[in-house]
Design a protein around this motif. Structure first.
Motif, PDB file in Angstrom:
ATOM      1  N   LEU A   1     114.846  34.417  57.062  1.00  0.00           N
ATOM      2  CA  LEU A   1     115.698  34.338  55.887  1.00  0.00           C
ATOM      3  C   LEU A   1     115.051  35.092  54.716  1.00  0.00           C
ATOM      4  CD1 LEU A   1     116.988  30.645  55.920  1.00  0.00           C
ATOM      5  CD2 LEU A   1     118.328  32.708  56.160  1.00  0.00           C
ATOM      6  N   GLU A   2     113.746  34.965  54.565  1.00  0.00           N
ATOM      7  CA  GLU A   2     113.046  35.661  53.489  1.00  0.00           C
ATOM      8  C   GLU A   2     113.137  37.175  53.682  1.00  0.00           C
ATOM      9  OE1 GLU A   2     109.025  34.454  52.551  1.00  0.00           O
ATOM     10  OE2 GLU A   2     109.575  32.372  52.940  1.00  0.00           O
ATOM     11  N   LYS A   3     112.987  37.605  54.939  1.00  0.00           N
ATOM     12  CA  LYS A   3     113.089  39.035  55.227  1.00  0.00           C
ATOM     13  C   LYS A   3     114.481  39.538  54.892  1.00  0.00           C
ATOM     14  CE  LYS A   3     109.648  39.576  58.870  1.00  0.00           C
ATOM     15  NZ  LYS A   3     109.411  39.910  60.253  1.00  0.00           N
ATOM     16  N   ARG A   4     115.493  38.775  55.282  1.00  0.00           N
ATOM     17  CA  ARG A   4     116.877  39.175  55.004  1.00  0.00           C
ATOM     18  C   ARG A   4     117.105  39.250  53.490  1.00  0.00           C
ATOM     19  NH1 ARG A   4     120.406  35.603  59.236  1.00  0.00           N
ATOM     20  NH2 ARG A   4     119.604  36.599  61.106  1.00  0.00           N
ATOM     21  N   GLU A   5     116.615  38.267  52.774  1.00  0.00           N
ATOM     22  CA  GLU A   5     116.785  38.246  51.324  1.00  0.00           C
ATOM     23  C   GLU A   5     116.062  39.429  50.692  1.00  0.00           C
ATOM     24  OE1 GLU A   5     115.601  34.487  49.728  1.00  0.00           O
ATOM     25  OE2 GLU A   5     117.169  33.406  50.806  1.00  0.00           O
ATOM     26  N   LEU A   6     114.863  39.705  51.173  1.00  0.00           N
ATOM     27  CA  LEU A   6     114.113  40.845  50.650  1.00  0.00           C
ATOM     28  C   LEU A   6     114.846  42.159  50.941  1.00  0.00           C
ATOM     29  CD1 LEU A   6     110.421  39.877  51.531  1.00  0.00           C
ATOM     30  CD2 LEU A   6     111.445  39.991  49.269  1.00  0.00           C
ATOM     31  N   GLN A   7     115.392  42.263  52.132  1.00  0.00           N
ATOM     32  CA  GLN A   7     116.144  43.468  52.497  1.00  0.00           C
ATOM     33  C   GLN A   7     117.398  43.586  51.622  1.00  0.00           C
ATOM     34  OE1 GLN A   7     116.881  43.139  56.694  1.00  0.00           O
ATOM     35  NE2 GLN A   7     114.833  43.920  57.268  1.00  0.00           N
ATOM     36  N   GLN A   8     118.069  42.457  51.409  1.00  0.00           N
ATOM     37  CA  GLN A   8     119.283  42.492  50.584  1.00  0.00           C
ATOM     38  C   GLN A   8     118.929  42.858  49.142  1.00  0.00           C
ATOM     39  OE1 GLN A   8     121.120  38.647  51.139  1.00  0.00           O
ATOM     40  NE2 GLN A   8     121.973  39.194  53.140  1.00  0.00           N
ATOM     41  N   GLN A   9     117.830  42.312  48.627  1.00  0.00           N
ATOM     42  CA  GLN A   9     117.410  42.625  47.272  1.00  0.00           C
ATOM     43  C   GLN A   9     117.016  44.109  47.169  1.00  0.00           C
ATOM     44  OE1 GLN A   9     114.305  39.918  46.223  1.00  0.00           O
ATOM     45  NE2 GLN A   9     115.699  38.170  45.957  1.00  0.00           N
ATOM     46  N   ALA A  10     116.359  44.594  48.188  1.00  0.00           N
ATOM     47  CA  ALA A  10     115.966  46.008  48.197  1.00  0.00           C
ATOM     48  C   ALA A  10     117.211  46.891  48.221  1.00  0.00           C
ATOM     49  CB  ALA A  10     115.069  46.294  49.391  1.00  0.00           C
ATOM     50  N   GLN A  11     118.205  46.495  49.002  1.00  0.00           N
ATOM     51  CA  GLN A  11     119.449  47.261  49.054  1.00  0.00           C
ATOM     52  C   GLN A  11     120.151  47.207  47.704  1.00  0.00           C
ATOM     53  OE1 GLN A  11     121.713  45.671  52.325  1.00  0.00           O
ATOM     54  NE2 GLN A  11     120.538  46.827  53.867  1.00  0.00           N
ATOM     55  N   LYS A  12     120.147  46.026  47.053  1.00  0.00           N
ATOM     56  CA  LYS A  12     120.770  45.908  45.739  1.00  0.00           C
ATOM     57  C   LYS A  12     120.040  46.779  44.730  1.00  0.00           C
ATOM     58  CE  LYS A  12     122.692  41.290  46.233  1.00  0.00           C
ATOM     59  NZ  LYS A  12     122.636  39.897  45.761  1.00  0.00           N
ATOM     60  N   ARG A  13     118.716  46.778  44.801  1.00  0.00           N
ATOM     61  CA  ARG A  13     117.941  47.610  43.892  1.00  0.00           C
ATOM     62  C   ARG A  13     118.237  49.084  44.121  1.00  0.00           C
ATOM     63  NH1 ARG A  13     112.211  44.601  44.692  1.00  0.00           N
ATOM     64  NH2 ARG A  13     112.772  42.664  43.641  1.00  0.00           N
ATOM     65  N   GLN A  14     118.380  49.458  45.363  1.00  0.00           N
ATOM     66  CA  GLN A  14     118.687  50.854  45.674  1.00  0.00           C
ATOM     67  C   GLN A  14     120.070  51.227  45.167  1.00  0.00           C
ATOM     68  OE1 GLN A  14     118.174  51.267  49.866  1.00  0.00           O
ATOM     69  NE2 GLN A  14     115.929  51.271  49.764  1.00  0.00           N
ATOM     70  N   VAL A  15     120.990  50.347  45.229  1.00  0.00           N
ATOM     71  CA  VAL A  15     122.344  50.632  44.775  1.00  0.00           C
ATOM     72  C   VAL A  15     122.380  50.725  43.268  1.00  0.00           C
ATOM     73  CG1 VAL A  15     124.671  49.682  44.654  1.00  0.00           C
ATOM     74  CG2 VAL A  15     123.418  49.581  46.788  1.00  0.00           C
ATOM     75  N   GLN A  16     121.600  49.954  42.572  1.00  0.00           N
ATOM     76  CA  GLN A  16     121.610  49.936  41.126  1.00  0.00           C
ATOM     77  C   GLN A  16     120.933  51.158  40.524  1.00  0.00           C
ATOM     78  OE1 GLN A  16     119.838  46.216  40.092  1.00  0.00           O
ATOM     79  NE2 GLN A  16     121.617  45.008  40.730  1.00  0.00           N
ATOM     80  N   VAL A  17     120.099  51.847  41.245  1.00  0.00           N
ATOM     81  CA  VAL A  17     119.408  53.018  40.726  1.00  0.00           C
ATOM     82  C   VAL A  17     120.413  54.161  40.596  1.00  0.00           C
ATOM     83  CG1 VAL A  17     117.627  54.735  41.220  1.00  0.00           C
ATOM     84  CG2 VAL A  17     117.224  52.317  41.741  1.00  0.00           C
ATOM     85  N   GLN A  18     120.448  54.786  39.420  1.00  0.00           N
ATOM     86  CA  GLN A  18     121.342  55.920  39.196  1.00  0.00           C
ATOM     87  C   GLN A  18     120.545  57.215  39.278  1.00  0.00           C
ATOM     88  OE1 GLN A  18     123.218  55.298  35.460  1.00  0.00           O
ATOM     89  NE2 GLN A  18     124.450  53.586  36.155  1.00  0.00           N
ATOM     90  N   VAL A  19     121.126  58.156  39.938  1.00  0.00           N
ATOM     91  CA  VAL A  19     120.471  59.445  40.103  1.00  0.00           C
ATOM     92  C   VAL A  19     121.019  60.392  39.037  1.00  0.00           C
ATOM     93  CG1 VAL A  19     120.097  61.395  41.649  1.00  0.00           C
ATOM     94  CG2 VAL A  19     120.220  59.065  42.565  1.00  0.00           C
ATOM     95  N   LYS A  20     120.122  60.995  38.248  1.00  0.00           N
ATOM     96  CA  LYS A  20     120.527  61.955  37.232  1.00  0.00           C
ATOM     97  C   LYS A  20     120.562  63.344  37.862  1.00  0.00           C
ATOM     98  CE  LYS A  20     118.762  59.606  33.176  1.00  0.00           C
ATOM     99  NZ  LYS A  20     117.890  59.714  32.005  1.00  0.00           N
ATOM    100  N   LYS A  21     121.676  63.996  37.667  1.00  0.00           N
ATOM    101  CA  LYS A  21     121.789  65.367  38.168  1.00  0.00           C
ATOM    102  C   LYS A  21     121.305  66.322  37.090  1.00  0.00           C
ATOM    103  CE  LYS A  21     125.623  64.919  41.363  1.00  0.00           C
ATOM    104  NZ  LYS A  21     126.952  65.423  41.730  1.00  0.00           N
ATOM    105  N   GLN A  22     120.584  67.329  37.519  1.00  0.00           N
ATOM    106  CA  GLN A  22     120.150  68.344  36.569  1.00  0.00           C
ATOM    107  C   GLN A  22     121.314  69.282  36.308  1.00  0.00           C
ATOM    108  OE1 GLN A  22     116.725  70.257  38.133  1.00  0.00           O
ATOM    109  NE2 GLN A  22     115.346  68.563  37.639  1.00  0.00           N
ATOM    110  N   PRO A  23     121.456  69.739  35.066  1.00  0.00           N
ATOM    111  CA  PRO A  23     122.555  70.653  34.760  1.00  0.00           C
ATOM    112  C   PRO A  23     122.384  71.978  35.515  1.00  0.00           C
ATOM    113  CG  PRO A  23     121.091  70.410  32.856  1.00  0.00           C
ATOM    114  CD  PRO A  23     120.641  69.445  33.912  1.00  0.00           C
ATOM    115  N   TRP A  24     123.514  72.653  35.719  1.00  0.00           N
ATOM    116  CA  TRP A  24     123.522  73.921  36.455  1.00  0.00           C
ATOM    117  C   TRP A  24     122.755  74.992  35.685  1.00  0.00           C
ATOM    118  CZ3 TRP A  24     126.582  78.608  35.955  1.00  0.00           C
ATOM    119  CH2 TRP A  24     126.506  79.416  37.083  1.00  0.00           C
ATOM    120  N   ILE A  25     122.904  74.980  34.358  1.00  0.00           N
ATOM    121  CA  ILE A  25     122.201  75.940  33.503  1.00  0.00           C
ATOM    122  C   ILE A  25     121.328  75.145  32.540  1.00  0.00           C
ATOM    123  CG2 ILE A  25     122.478  77.728  31.765  1.00  0.00           C
ATOM    124  CD1 ILE A  25     125.180  78.365  32.972  1.00  0.00           C
TER     125      ILE A  25
END
Length: 124
Positions: free
Chosen positions: A9-33
């Motif tokens: 259960l702890e592993k599942r919770e840790l995996q779910q929290q890790a997935q939530k953390r990964q989803v919450q991270v926003q990736v900034k795109k660099q401008p074309w110019i």
């Protein structure tokens, strides 16, 4: 078994929290110019516009000068034609036969039949 279940259960919770953390991270795109490229492109465009404006104004000035030159050449050629016509009239009016005829018409008596032009006297 309950310890194993707790670990799972702890592993599942840790995996779910890790997935939530990964989803919450926003990736900034660099401008074309980048900003430096934008400044460089702006400078290049400004220089090109300035050069083209200079070329157009220079061409316009040259065109107006050429038109003025052509107008002056036309005036000069007309004046030359007028001068040639006047020179021809001077030669025609200074013809010795014409002078003798006009002198006889006005009652002058010709003692010598030789009539010389004033121009030819100064040349001799």
């Amino acid at each position: 078994m309950s310890a194993e279940k707790a670990r799972k259960l702890e592993k599942r919770e840790l995996q779910q929290q890790a997935q939530k953390r990964q989803v919450q991270v926003q990736v900034k795109k660099q401008p074309w110019i980048t900003k430096k490229e934008k400044v460089l492109y702006s400078l290049v465009c400004s220089v090109v516009i300035a050069c083209s404006t200079y070329v157009v104004s220079y061409a316009s000035t040259m065109d107006s000068l050429n038109r003025d030159i052509q107008s002056i050449q036309k005036d000069i050629s007309q004046q030359q034609v007028q001068n040639e016509n006047l020179e021809y009239k001077v030669k025609e009016l200074s013809n010795p036969d014409r002078i003798l005829r006009i002198a006889e018409e006005n009652g002058l008596e010709i003692q010598k039949s030789e009539v010389k032009q004033a121009n030819s006297l100064s040349e001799e």
